[in-house]
Design an enzyme around this catalytic site. Structure first.
Site, short mmCIF file in Angstrom:
data_model
loop_
_atom_site.label_atom_id
_atom_site.label_comp_id
_atom_site.label_asym_id
_atom_site.label_seq_id
_atom_site.Cartn_x
_atom_site.Cartn_y
_atom_site.Cartn_z
N ASP A 8 0.86 -1.25 -0.02
CA ASP A 8 0.07 -0.19 0.07
C ASP A 8 0.75 1.13 -0.12
OD1 ASP A 8 -1.12 -2.36 1.16
OD2 ASP A 8 -3.00 -1.01 1.60
N ASN A 40 -4.32 4.07 -0.99
CA ASN A 40 -4.30 5.17 0.12
C ASN A 40 -3.13 6.24 -0.50
OD1 ASN A 40 -3.66 2.33 2.22
ND2 ASN A 40 -5.34 3.57 2.43
N ASN A 67 -10.80 -1.08 0.19
CA ASN A 67 -11.75 -0.56 0.95
C ASN A 67 -11.88 0.93 0.66
OD1 ASN A 67 -9.61 -1.02 2.82
ND2 ASN A 67 -11.04 0.16 4.28
N HIS A 68 -10.86 1.59 0.46
CA HIS A 68 -10.57 3.28 0.14
C HIS A 68 -11.00 3.42 -1.22
CE1 HIS A 68 -10.10 4.02 4.49
NE2 HIS A 68 -8.90 3.33 4.43
N HIS A 150 -7.35 -8.15 -0.24
CA HIS A 150 -7.05 -6.78 0.58
C HIS A 150 -7.93 -7.14 1.68
CE1 HIS A 150 -6.18 -2.52 1.06
NE2 HIS A 150 -7.40 -2.36 1.44
N HIS A 177 -0.95 -2.95 6.25
CA HIS A 177 0.21 -2.00 6.52
C HIS A 177 1.54 -2.68 7.23
CE1 HIS A 177 -2.18 1.92 5.07
NE2 HIS A 177 -2.45 0.88 4.52
#
Length: 264
Positions: A8, A40, A67-68, A150, A177
């Site tokens: 990420d 991210n 999810n972002h 993810h 992360h």
């Protein structure tokens, strides 16, 4: 086939680290295909078209999300038109974008699939059933397949690795992360790593400013998380794949630190 997967990318520090380290990693590993998770990349939440184009210009061949995905509203302006970018395939039918694609680099083709876990994350369609549908279809024409799982729960990522053993070339986790230390090649030939780690601020908490995260834990009051600045750390994984069978023959974790000496 040689594949470099980078964890990420978090905020401006992560983008800076990617730009600085890609030439070195290309020289060292000579990957045919480079894939990054970019969910991210824009201030810690989502990605923009300009950032995606930067990545492609620097030599990235494909971008996975998570999810972002929808945190920057302008993603709706370009996600349908960018075949090198994928979002989790188990989002509901009719969601913009695509959950898998085939990218090309150095005369090689790699199928990439993005899935999102459901444990401690929003409830989506079953990633295992969706994986079956997509991977089995891709295998009709492509031996080399990378799956970005993810997910929050390590158990769900490990389960996906075993579920796809012998069908995917690499199952790599993202989202938490923190790079895990369980890199291996499963009995069926699938390279596996629970989490690739992140690229971004090394002295924050998962890339965010420490003070805000600590305040949240101390008080349980609402706080605004902001990407930390300062020095970076860089995590990813390198895999070699037998093109005739799609089985992985080598997996190696990558961990770099800003200002850490290395032989160029």
């Amino acid at each position: 086939m040689k594949v470099l997967f980078i964890g990420d990318i978090v905020g401006n520090v992560g983008r800076k680290a990617l730009k600085e380290n890609l030439p070195y990693l290309k020289t060292k590993y000579k990957p045919h295909v480079v894939i990054v998770n970019g969910e991210n990349a824009a201030a810690g939440r989502g990605i923009t078209g300009a950032i995606a184009n930067e990545f492609f210009n620097w030599g990235v061949h494909g971008i996975t999300l998570g999810n972002h995905t929808w945190d920057n509203k302008d993603i709706f302006d370009f996600i349908d038109d960018e075949p090198r970018m994928i979002r989790p395939a188990n989002f509901p039918p009719g969601t913009p974008g695509r959950g898998y694609t085939v990218v090309k680099g150095e005369g090689k083709e790699l199928a990439i699939v993005n899935l999102q876990g459901r444990t401690f994350l929003p409830a989506l369609d079953c990633p295992f059933r969706v994986a079956d549908e997509i991977v089995d279809e891709l295998r009709q024409d492509h031996k080399c397949i990378l799956v970005d799982m993810h997910a929050e729960a390590t158990s769900e990522k490990i389960a996906m690795g075993w579920h796809l053993d012998g069908r995917a070339s690499l199952v790599v986790g993202t989202h938490t992360h923190v790079q895990s230390n369980d890199d291996r090649i499963l009995p069926g030939g699938t390279a596996y790593l629970t989490d690739a780690g992140m690229v971004g601020p090394r002295d924050g908490i998962l890339g965010m400013e420490r003070e805000a995260v600590l305040r949240k834990f101390y008080t349980q009051l609402p706080v605004r998380f902001v990407v930390d600045d300062g020095k970076w750390h860089f995590h990813g994984v390198f895999v070699e794949i037998d093109e005739a069978t799609g089985a992985a023959t080598r997996i190696e974790k990558i961990r770099l630190m800003e200002d850490e000496w290395r032989m160029e």
